[in-house]
Design a protein around this motif. Structure first.
Motif, PDB file in Angstrom:
ATOM      1  N   GLN A  16      47.283  38.626  38.016  1.00 57.88           N
ATOM      2  CA  GLN A  16      46.447  37.892  37.080  1.00 57.88           C
ATOM      3  C   GLN A  16      47.279  37.577  35.830  1.00 57.88           C
ATOM      4  O   GLN A  16      47.827  38.481  35.207  1.00 57.88           O
ATOM      5  N   ILE A  42      46.326  34.322  39.737  1.00 61.90           N
ATOM      6  CA  ILE A  42      45.150  33.923  38.966  1.00 61.90           C
ATOM      7  C   ILE A  42      45.662  33.537  37.593  1.00 61.90           C
ATOM      8  O   ILE A  42      46.404  34.299  36.964  1.00 61.90           O
ATOM      9  N   HIS A  64      46.128  30.021  44.832  1.00 63.74           N
ATOM     10  CA  HIS A  64      46.100  30.041  43.371  1.00 63.74           C
ATOM     11  C   HIS A  64      44.668  29.811  42.909  1.00 63.74           C
ATOM     12  O   HIS A  64      43.964  28.945  43.436  1.00 63.74           O
ATOM     13  N   TYR A  65      44.257  30.598  41.926  1.00 64.21           N
ATOM     14  CA  TYR A  65      42.921  30.474  41.331  1.00 64.21           C
ATOM     15  C   TYR A  65      43.087  30.293  39.830  1.00 64.21           C
ATOM     16  O   TYR A  65      43.891  30.989  39.203  1.00 64.21           O
ATOM     17  N   THR A  67      40.760  30.847  37.511  1.00 68.22           N
ATOM     18  CA  THR A  67      40.052  31.889  36.763  1.00 68.22           C
ATOM     19  C   THR A  67      39.762  33.081  37.665  1.00 68.22           C
ATOM     20  O   THR A  67      39.771  32.958  38.904  1.00 68.22           O
ATOM     21  N   PHE A  68      39.446  34.215  37.053  1.00 71.60           N
ATOM     22  CA  PHE A  68      39.078  35.392  37.830  1.00 71.60           C
ATOM     23  C   PHE A  68      37.799  35.115  38.622  1.00 71.60           C
ATOM     24  O   PHE A  68      37.675  35.530  39.775  1.00 71.60           O
ATOM     25  N   PHE A  71      38.590  33.269  41.778  1.00 72.23           N
ATOM     26  CA  PHE A  71      39.204  34.210  42.714  1.00 72.23           C
ATOM     27  C   PHE A  71      38.150  35.106  43.350  1.00 72.23           C
ATOM     28  O   PHE A  71      38.096  35.255  44.573  1.00 72.23           O
TER      29      PHE A  71
END
Length: 154
Positions: A16, A42, A64-65, A67-68, A71
């Protein structure tokens, strides 16, 4: 020989808000060598990792995200989220029983995991260290511990 993936399990590992592309590259190379099923980031995203000499991004799924929350909404069904963080609530890695199906999440060295990630994690683990470790080193230790505690059937 037929492999029963549900019995065998799987794991993914990611960072993250990773601080440097070099940390991601080293973690991904370790992930490929230690049996990860996928890797992810993240927040910060890097297109090429200088230390990814084994080209792990091309050899295993990479997600790939932004934001948390994004994810967490895409966490694989039945997978436990294991946060790696130096908190009082975290279990010692030496005593931790790794879930068969899980996703490990590490934070950047300077900020650690977000409060939301700590709150939503099914498990938090830590290991003995005087100071925080480089994120790729911490992730490699967690994956090595998983491998040492996993029973493989032939």
């Amino acid at each position: 020989m037929h492999t029963d993936n549900l019995k065998q399990g799987f794991f993914g590992i990611g960072i993250q808000n990773g601080k440097t592309p070099e940390n991601l590259g080293v973690l991904w190379r370790s992930a490929q060598n230690m049996g990860a099923s996928f890797i992810y980031t993240i927040g910060n995203r890097y297109s090429k990792q200088a230390c990814d000499t084994h080209k792990a991004v091309g050899a295993m799924p990479y997600f790939h995200y932004n934001t948390f929350e994004e994810f967490y909404a895409h966490l694989p069904k039945g997978a436990m989220l294991v946060g790696v963080e130096l908190t009082n609530e975290a279990q010692p890695l030496e005593e931790f029983k790794h879930p068969r199906r899980c996703v490990y999440l590490l934070g950047a060295e300077d900020h650690g995991l977000s409060n939301r990630a700590i709150e939503k994690a099914h498990y938090l683990v830590k290991f003995r260290s005087t100071l925080s470790l480089n994120v790729s080193v911490a992730g490699s230790i967690v994956m090595y511990d998983r491998g040492m505690k996993t029973e493989f059937s032939t």
